[in-house]
Design a protein around this motif. Structure first.
Motif, mmCIF file in Angstrom:
data_model
loop_
_atom_site.group_PDB
_atom_site.id
_atom_site.type_symbol
_atom_site.label_atom_id
_atom_site.label_comp_id
_atom_site.label_asym_id
_atom_site.label_seq_id
_atom_site.Cartn_x
_atom_site.Cartn_y
_atom_site.Cartn_z
ATOM 1 N N UNK A 30 -1.973 2.598 8.404
ATOM 2 C CA UNK A 30 -3.343 2.097 8.250
ATOM 3 C C UNK A 30 -3.825 2.265 6.810
ATOM 4 N N UNK A 31 -3.468 3.367 6.198
ATOM 5 C CA UNK A 31 -3.832 3.583 4.794
ATOM 6 C C UNK A 31 -3.159 2.545 3.897
ATOM 7 N N UNK A 32 -1.895 2.243 4.181
ATOM 8 C CA UNK A 32 -1.171 1.239 3.388
ATOM 9 C C UNK A 32 -1.836 -0.125 3.528
ATOM 10 N N UNK A 33 -2.261 -0.452 4.749
ATOM 11 C CA UNK A 33 -2.963 -1.722 4.944
ATOM 12 C C UNK A 33 -4.287 -1.728 4.191
ATOM 13 N N UNK A 34 -5.032 -0.634 4.273
ATOM 14 C CA UNK A 34 -6.295 -0.538 3.537
ATOM 15 C C UNK A 34 -6.058 -0.737 2.038
ATOM 16 N N UNK A 74 -6.410 3.866 -5.796
ATOM 17 C CA UNK A 74 -5.755 5.047 -6.372
ATOM 18 C C UNK A 74 -5.815 6.227 -5.395
ATOM 19 N N UNK A 75 -6.981 6.404 -4.764
ATOM 20 C CA UNK A 75 -7.145 7.515 -3.820
ATOM 21 C C UNK A 75 -6.264 7.319 -2.587
ATOM 22 N N UNK A 76 -6.169 6.075 -2.117
ATOM 23 C CA UNK A 76 -5.326 5.788 -0.955
ATOM 24 C C UNK A 76 -3.855 6.053 -1.273
ATOM 25 N N UNK A 77 -3.434 5.651 -2.463
ATOM 26 C CA UNK A 77 -2.048 5.915 -2.849
ATOM 27 C C UNK A 77 -1.779 7.419 -2.921
ATOM 28 N N UNK A 104 1.046 9.425 -0.743
ATOM 29 C CA UNK A 104 2.126 10.241 -1.302
ATOM 30 C C UNK A 104 2.100 11.655 -0.728
ATOM 31 N N UNK A 105 0.904 12.191 -0.533
ATOM 32 C CA UNK A 105 0.778 13.517 0.072
ATOM 33 C C UNK A 105 1.289 13.511 1.505
ATOM 34 N N UNK A 106 0.944 12.467 2.249
ATOM 35 C CA UNK A 106 1.386 12.382 3.636
ATOM 36 C C UNK A 106 2.886 12.155 3.730
ATOM 37 N N UNK A 113 5.017 4.739 1.648
ATOM 38 C CA UNK A 113 4.652 5.360 0.371
ATOM 39 C C UNK A 113 4.923 4.399 -0.782
ATOM 40 N N UNK A 114 5.957 3.588 -0.657
ATOM 41 C CA UNK A 114 6.268 2.608 -1.712
ATOM 42 C C UNK A 114 5.224 1.502 -1.765
#
Length: 218
Positions: free
Chosen positions: A21-25, A46-49, A53-55, A91-92
């Motif tokens: 979901x974060x990647x889609x956002x 930037x914050x989503x990326x 990466x943390x996840x 993540x990519x």
């Protein structure tokens, strides 16, 4: 022991669902940022990326612990191995959107390119977001959607259109800028590639069909 393993797998699945979901956002927000030179949307990308990466790092640690301590076999092993691969692809996608966001950041308050180029880039971003949305649903449900290659073909057509616009004299884009903007467009192409890879991984998890094979294993 088995109950703990099941709970760990469930937690891993939930983390992948959130990552998708974060990647889609991120793909949606970078498309919006490009369309209107929106710096706030860029910061969100930037914050989503960063969160992706943390996840991914957390998923990697969890899967390594499962492999080392639980020694899963058969479908359980397939689940764990597929999970870390899916997390890597997500993540990519985050990295691709972050790279695209850098263009918006550097160009602000102007747009990254003239209007015709922006329109082509936004079309590419929109297609990338659609592809990531579909695989996000697959990650959440565990049901794969067959990839017929139409998304990749559509993205290739959009990329050709972008190149045609960039090389047209009326676009007013010099050679160096045209190369740079073509590289920006390629970020969306790669997002579609990552989404297609995730679709194949979900198929592997669901059916046992290897990602590069079209038939069931013996």
């Amino acid at each position: 022991m088995r109950t703990q393993f099941t709970l760990e797998l469930l937690a891993l699945s939930n983390e992948l669902t959130l990552m998708s979901r974060l990647a889609h956002d991120a793909t949606e927000r970078i498309t919006e940022a490009l369309a209107s030179a929106d710096l706030a949307a860029t910061y969100e990308v930037f914050a989503l990326d960063e969160r992706l990466q943390q996840m991914f790092a957390a998923c990697e640690s969890r899967t390594m612990a499962l492999l080392a301590l639980q020694a899963p076999v058969a479908r359980d092993l397939r689940h764990v191995v597929t999970a870390i691969q899916v997390a890597g692809e997500l993540s990519r996608i985050g990295r691709r959107t972050e790279a695209a966001g850098q263009y918006v950041y550097r160009a602000h308050p102007d747009t990254v390119a003239p209007a015709p180029v922006i329109q082509a880039l936004v079309a590419m971003g929109g297609l990338a977001a659609e592809c990531v949305a579909r695989v996000s649903d697959s990650v959440a449900t565990g049901r794969f959607v067959e990839d017929d290659g139409s998304d990749a073909a559509a993205m290739e057509d959009l990329f050709k259109q972008l190149n045609s616009i960039l090389t047209a004299a009326e676009a007013g884009v010099d050679t160096a800028a045209a190369i740079d903007l073509a590289l920006l467009g390629s970020q969306f192409q790669r997002c579609v590639d990552h989404a297609a890879r995730i679709a194949r991984l979900i198929r592997f998890l669901d059916t046992g069909i290897p990602t590069e094979s079209g038939s069931l294993p013996d």
